[in-house]
Design an enzyme around this catalytic site. Sequence first.
Site, short mmCIF file in Angstrom:
data_model
loop_
_atom_site.label_atom_id
_atom_site.label_comp_id
_atom_site.label_asym_id
_atom_site.label_seq_id
_atom_site.Cartn_x
_atom_site.Cartn_y
_atom_site.Cartn_z
N GLY A 108 0.77 -1.23 0.00
CA GLY A 108 0.00 0.00 0.00
C GLY A 108 0.81 1.28 0.00
O GLY A 108 0.23 2.37 -0.07
N ASN A 137 10.22 -2.86 -17.07
CA ASN A 137 9.71 -2.90 -15.70
C ASN A 137 8.19 -3.13 -15.75
O ASN A 137 7.39 -2.22 -15.59
CB ASN A 137 10.05 -1.60 -14.97
CG ASN A 137 9.78 -1.68 -13.49
OD1 ASN A 137 9.02 -2.53 -13.01
ND2 ASN A 137 10.38 -0.77 -12.73
N GLU A 138 7.83 -4.39 -15.96
CA GLU A 138 6.42 -4.77 -16.10
C GLU A 138 5.61 -4.46 -14.85
O GLU A 138 4.45 -4.05 -14.94
CB GLU A 138 6.30 -6.25 -16.47
CG GLU A 138 6.92 -6.62 -17.80
CD GLU A 138 6.14 -6.05 -18.98
OE1 GLU A 138 4.92 -5.84 -18.85
OE2 GLU A 138 6.75 -5.82 -20.03
N TYR A 144 1.03 1.56 -12.98
CA TYR A 144 0.61 2.82 -13.59
C TYR A 144 -0.65 2.66 -14.43
O TYR A 144 -1.52 3.53 -14.42
CB TYR A 144 1.75 3.44 -14.40
CG TYR A 144 2.94 3.83 -13.55
CD1 TYR A 144 2.77 4.58 -12.39
CD2 TYR A 144 4.23 3.46 -13.90
CE1 TYR A 144 3.85 4.93 -11.59
CE2 TYR A 144 5.32 3.81 -13.11
CZ TYR A 144 5.11 4.55 -11.96
OH TYR A 144 6.18 4.90 -11.17
N LYS A 146 -3.02 0.61 -13.83
CA LYS A 146 -4.10 0.53 -12.83
C LYS A 146 -4.59 1.92 -12.43
O LYS A 146 -5.76 2.11 -12.12
CB LYS A 146 -3.61 -0.26 -11.62
CG LYS A 146 -4.63 -0.43 -10.53
CD LYS A 146 -4.04 -1.24 -9.39
CE LYS A 146 -3.89 -0.35 -8.19
NZ LYS A 146 -3.40 -1.02 -7.01
#
Length: 174
Positions: A108, A137-138, A144, A146
């Site tokens: 979080g 950088n998967e 991002y 999301k």
Amino acid sequence: MSAAVVIRRATLNDAGLLADLGARTFYETFVDSCSPEDMRAFLSAAFGVAQQTAELKDTCSALFVAEVDGSAAGYGKLLSGETPACVVGAEPVELARLYVVREQLGRGVGEALMRELLEEARRMRRETIWLGVWEHNERAQSFYRKWGFEVVGMHVFQVGDDPQNDLLMARPLR
């Protein structure tokens, strides 16, 4: 149960903390993607105390620290300035850094930082936010996406002598 994440604005007293956090998180994320020489050169240039002090004094920057149980867990930075041509939204601001220490990933901290950075961008009366993320950088790209960011272009991000490709992502702040 996860501890609460506290986000606060960084102050000049945080220059050493930001230097340590930046170097640590960048190293943890990218140690396998470049040579030790390129990593040392980048960390030295980007995350020294003098560099962080300059960034904290820069009126075009807004930096925030995330803490969990009183310990620094990550930080974020917004930067007003030059914007690539592929970012077409009005009044853009760059999400220049969103770094979380490895042991806090998935707990979080990134979400709390993102909420604060988006709110700060709105307080700054910005309408668009954009960022660069390494093409390999998967995990970060998924994070991002999301949050509503979409790929709008690409640019080269220099790590020492190693040119690496970053995807440029943007989203409106409405």
